[in-house]
Write a protein that holds these residues in place. Sequence first.
Motif, PDB file in Angstrom:
ATOM      1  N   GLU A 270       0.753  -1.064  -0.112  1.00  0.00           N
ATOM      2  CA  GLU A 270       0.045   0.014   0.006  1.00  0.00           C
ATOM      3  C   GLU A 270       0.822   1.294  -0.059  1.00  0.00           C
ATOM      4  N   SER A 271       1.967   1.365   0.847  1.00  0.00           N
ATOM      5  CA  SER A 271       2.781   2.420   1.050  1.00  0.00           C
ATOM      6  C   SER A 271       3.898   2.366   1.577  1.00  0.00           C
ATOM      7  N   SER A 273       7.059   4.476   3.882  1.00  0.00           N
ATOM      8  CA  SER A 273       7.576   5.430   4.771  1.00  0.00           C
ATOM      9  C   SER A 273       8.875   5.353   5.182  1.00  0.00           C
ATOM     10  N   PRO A 298       4.210   2.663  -5.194  1.00  0.00           N
ATOM     11  CA  PRO A 298       3.270   2.719  -4.067  1.00  0.00           C
ATOM     12  C   PRO A 298       3.537   4.161  -3.443  1.00  0.00           C
ATOM     13  N   ALA A 299       2.552   4.568  -2.588  1.00  0.00           N
ATOM     14  CA  ALA A 299       2.486   5.752  -2.126  1.00  0.00           C
ATOM     15  C   ALA A 299       3.665   5.938  -1.228  1.00  0.00           C
ATOM     16  N   GLU A 301       6.087   8.482   1.390  1.00  0.00           N
ATOM     17  CA  GLU A 301       6.147   9.549   2.459  1.00  0.00           C
ATOM     18  C   GLU A 301       7.554   9.726   2.962  1.00  0.00           C
TER      19      GLU A 301
END
Length: 309
Positions: A270-271, A273, A298-299, A301
């Motif tokens: 999903e993401s 970080s 993917p997302a 951050e």
Amino acid sequence: MTSSNREHSQTEQTQAVFSFTEQQQDTLFTELKTKRGILSHSDILQLCNEHQVSELELLKACVPVASLFSVAPISKFYVGAVALGITEQGDRQFYFGANVEFSHQALSLVVHAEQSAINNAWLNGASRIVKIAISDAPCGYCRQFMNELNTADSLDIHLPERDFTLRELLPNAFGPKDLGNKVSLLSSASQAVNFIDVDNIDQKLVMTASNSYVPYTSNYSAVKIATYEHGDFYGGYAENAAYSPSLSPLQSALSQLYLAGVAFTGENVESISLLETQGAENQLEVTKSVLASFDFSPAFEHITVALSE
């Protein structure tokens, strides 16, 4: 002993070496994926009793199973490693590892099997590693990575045909002390740091970053891989006195993901970080480079936080 008798004796010894059947390997591999590549103290005792083997015999027999976790699209050379680690409570656990390669990226970004197993132990409670069994002889890069351990002077290395100590494979080594570093990877002397203004950040990501082994750059950093259905996977930054064998937090987290049998795909992930220490950042570009080797985005951050004084 005659030549023919010696050959017969060696054949008998070879035949006497314990190994899992292919079906047993598959069963253990399936079980390990649910345990994220770790056999607990009780698991080890149960398997030793079940197969009437010693801990060392079991450790060596587990290496082909570790190789099943390998992701090697470039070399097609599947390497497995199993580290015997001891927790602060004195429990003896097996930590599995395998090599991970990234297509269309510099070969220097790969994760070696020995790194993967040590990373698995480091992130999951081991306070020292006393033995490591490997499917193939460790390269110089891996010998240097192992030399950062707090047990480097006594580490036993077990290969399919021969056993060594790390000092036999890496004599006159360059290591942490040569750079004035008084701590080592997994050393109890390594102290976690504290960040400020992190209440709204995933606390396990913060904890993983604060426990990074970064004596050379002080960039306490970590990566979180969030998946849709398989939970979250965390990796920390583990530096090395020779610099190049350092393991980035994304490499660390990806290795943990693959040890759970989860593929890095758009259907699963999903993401991402990335947390770094403000003023010491050095992981953003390598993180982007590794992520660029996959066929989805993917997302992502990027978080920077300051250390408390």
